[in-house]
Design an enzyme around this catalytic site. Structure first.
Site: not given
Length: 739
Positions: A262-266
């Site tokens: 995932s991207d940051w905290a997605a």
């Protein structure tokens, strides 16, 4: 480690241990020590989660990484090594031009060299995975992250995505100087509504497949070890929870079998999107979509074990993801050598070494795009008095938003480079104005930018600039947006240069009309007013470590500009998104004043400077196209003769475009299908050959089939996307090409 040994390792792990292999934490947490105090306690991260987390983001440095790896493996139950990941975008310590600038080189092989150099520096500093390349297609210059893409064209982006993956990963991912590449952001992150960061994306499946997916596919075909999900929703569904996009398209159709992160905290953002009600739903949704690593949200680590015991999540799904993570670690050679390339001596040897600085110089030089050169004011006549005026004259902040590992203090400013070659008696320097304005403060990527000057000080700067401009024969104005005005979270509704610089330009122009603008930018800008008045405009993007040397060398003609725009410069912001390969319309304007056609009342349809455009210090001509049909492979050979008509050597990019004249779906007015760079001496000519095959004519039809259709086609060959040098051919029903 053999596959069967990896599987044995997997089945010997506890459920808690497996789940935490899918969790990524920030490396700074480990640097703060083992005691859960301060930020650690506030985030609710337990010591056990730190001991078991499979990867960290944002930590580098050979000595630091080795210490953390050793400390981690001592406590990890199966002594499984930790993965160290971070954003190595356009260089590590040695910084190359931003990716959009690299796209302007039309030389993917050069970007492969740059990625290889960055991999050597990053690997020696302990990095295992880079979050690059960004393969997002971009058409809207308001979106700040266009700087991290290679532009608006599907084919060009695909070429660069492939080359960058090959550069980062090398021939063998297990070698000490290779890092794993992560293609991002899947999918269509580059088309947010209104150009606004993190916004929804609305695309038909046809447009998605035809234009946005191919560059990701190219990176995956090149062997990218990871893919990252995008923040955006796509037609109402967040990518991180989009099972069709990740399972069906990415895994099944594209054949991607690597790690999906995932991207940051997605994963947490699925809740904020309103797609999931709570963290439990977000964990289930992401895992079922095939997301293997939860980047820093902490949702997998805190929720999955309970969900498995309650029967809401299959442990088989967890095992599939864990095995992919273990395979990545194995492919990197971490089980044999947990420290991989981390080596203080190698770090010192490669970071900012002369070889890499020379490569940075070469790359920047090839990325510069000469947009205007009235009266052949460039290259500069060094016998004349020259005044360098503008906030970028003595600035080292020319690395770009994503180059936070690089140090601007290592960059070469224009003034420093100019002082090395120009005599002080004929060249003067003045800042002229602030970059953004008084009391402006910007933050991003752990860095900040502030400037402040009182009214009297600003007046003195302006007076100094005007006095020097009056005495000069030529004024070189160094203007542009700030490095934190583009990049992530840097969407802009007004994409002109800052107001304070526009004021400086107007004042200088009133006292000296011989102005050359050197434009620093991370995106296409609305520069119409500047372009109208300046005699020359040289776009240098954010050029990187050696930027100053390159600017000065190109200005004085030691080297020549050879870049081409990878993204159209709009006539004004109201045009965007604007791109060359638009669809035909039933009421084209054709440049006339008829009201009831597809046009603006107040501005032209066409961008100020189109895709593929860029001038030289010499003149090139291209002959009419010659077509040769029906070789044994059913290919058409396209031949032109290119000649250097000028009085100095130069490099030109010969571009081939195709148009499908009539098809079962409306097709673009033209599409780039091939390009070649040629370097010629004065008066020299060369033959440039291309080949067109049936596969080059394919598109996605209404049923989603990737096909070609019989009919007439036009082929264009020239020096930018507006070329009218064309020929025609026909594709017969039996897939034969004839004239």
């Amino acid at each position: 480690m053999k596959q069967e040994d990896l599987e044995k390792l997997l089945y010997s792990m506890s459920l808690e241990e497996k789940i935490n292999q899918l969790s990524q934490l920030t490396g700074s947490l480990y640097l703060e020590g083992a005691e859960l105090t301060g930020p650690l306690k506030e985030q609710g991260i337990t010591e056990k989660e730190m001991q078991l987390a499979g990867s960290v983001i944002g930590t580098f440095g050979a000595e630091t990484v080795k210490k953390l790896q050793e400390r981690y493996m001592e406590k990890q139950p199966h002594h499984i090594p930790l993965l160290f990941m971070m954003d190595v975008i356009n260089g590590f310590k040695t910084v190359f031009p931003i990716p959009l600038g690299q796209g302007a080189t039309f030389e993917p092989e050069l970007s492969e060299e740059c990625a290889r150099a960055a991999a050597k520096e990053a690997a020696a500093s302990g990095v295992h995975v880079t979050f690059a390349p960004m393969a997002d297609l971009v058409r809207d210059a308001r979106w700040g992250r266009v700087m991290e893409s290679t532009g608006e064209d599907t084919y060009l982006n695909s070429c660069f995505a492939k080359s960058m993956v090959k550069g980062f990963q090398g021939e063998d991912l297990g070698k000490k100087d290779s890092v794993a590449a992560c293609v991002k952001h899947f999918a269509a992150y580059g088309a947010p509504e209104g150009g606004r960061e993190y916004n929804n994306v609305e695309l038909s499946e046809h447009t998605l497949r035809e234009y946005y997916l191919p560059a990701y596919q190219a990176g995956i075909k090149a062997g990218a070890a990871l893919v990252m999900t995008s923040f955006n929703t796509l037609n109402g569904i967040p990518s991180t929870g989009n099972k069709w996009l990740m399972r069906d398209v990415l895994r099944k159709e594209m054949g991607f079998d690597g790690v999906l992160i995932s991207d940051w905290a997605a994963v947490d953002e699925l809740i904020r999107h309103g797609y999931c009600e709570n963290a439990e739903e977000a964990a289930i949704c992401s895992l079922e979509a095939g997301v293997d690593i939860d980047m820093v949200a902490g949702i997998y680590a805190k929720r999955l074990e309970k969900l498995v015991t309650e029967g809401k999540v299959s442990e088989k799904l967890i095992d599939e993801s864990v095995l992919r993570v273990l395979q990545l670690k194995n492919n990197l050679g971490l089980f044999e050598n947990p420290y991989k390339g981390a080596d203080e001596k190698e770090e010192k040897k490669w970071c900012l070494c002369e070889e890499h600085r020379e490569l940075a110089k070469k790359a920047a030089e090839k990325s510069f795009v000469l947009l205007k050169n009235e009266e052949q004011i460039l290259p500069l006549d060094t016998k004349k008095k020259i005044a360098f005026i503008g906030p970028y004259t003595d600035s080292q902040k020319i690395l770009g938003a994503w180059s936070f590992i690089g140090d601007s203090e290592d960059a070469v400013s224009i003034k420093k480079a100019a002082e090395e070659v120009f005599g002080s008696e004929k060249v003067t320097y003045s800042k002229g104005s602030l970059l953004l304005g008084d009391k402006v403060h910007m933050e991003g990527f752990g860095r900040s930018f502030s400037e402040s000057a009182g009214k009297e000080e600003q007046e003195r700067m302006l007076e100094d600039a005007l006095e020097k401009a009056k005495k000069a024969d030529i004024v070189v104005m160094t203007l542009g947006e700030g490095f934190l005005q583009s990049g992530e979270a840097a969407s802009r509704a007004d994409i002109r240069i800052p107001k304070i610089q526009r004021k400086l330009f107007k004042k200088v122009w009133k006292v000296n009309k011989n102005i050359v603008v050197v434009l620093f930018t991370g995106r296409p800008l609305d520069i119409r007013k500047i372009s109208e008045k300046a005699k020359a405009v040289l776009c240098v993007w954010m050029p990187g470590t050696e930027g100053g040397h390159d600017v000065v060398d190109v200005l004085r003609g030691v080297s020549s500009p050879e870049g081409k725009l990878p993204m159209s410069f709009p006539y004004n912001t109201g045009q965007v998104p604007v791109h060359y390969n638009e669809y035909s319309t039933g009421r084209p304007s054709n440049g006339n004043d008829e009201r009831f056609c597809s046009r603006y009342l107040d501005i032209p349809n066409e961008p100020l400077y189109p895709f593929g455009y860029g001038l030289n210090y010499t003149r090139f001509s291209v002959s009419p196209i010659q077509l040769t049909y029906g070789d044994e492979r059913g290919q058409i050979k396209v031949k032109v003769n290119v000649k250097n008509e000028g009085d100095r050597a130069g490099t030109e990019v010969v571009q081939l475009y195709l148009q499908d004249v009539a098809a079962s779906m409306v097709r673009p007015v033209r599409e780039l299908k091939a390009f070649q760079k040629v370097t010629l001496l004065p008066g020299q000519s060369t033959e440039v050959d291309f080949e067109i095959g049936e596969k080059d004519l394919r598109f996605f039809d209404e049923q989603g089939r990737y096909i070609s259709e019989p009919g007439k086609f036009k082929v264009y060959v020239g020096f930018d996307s507006r070329t009218e040098n064309k020929a025609e051919f026909i594709l017969l029903p039996e897939e034969k090409l004839i004239g």
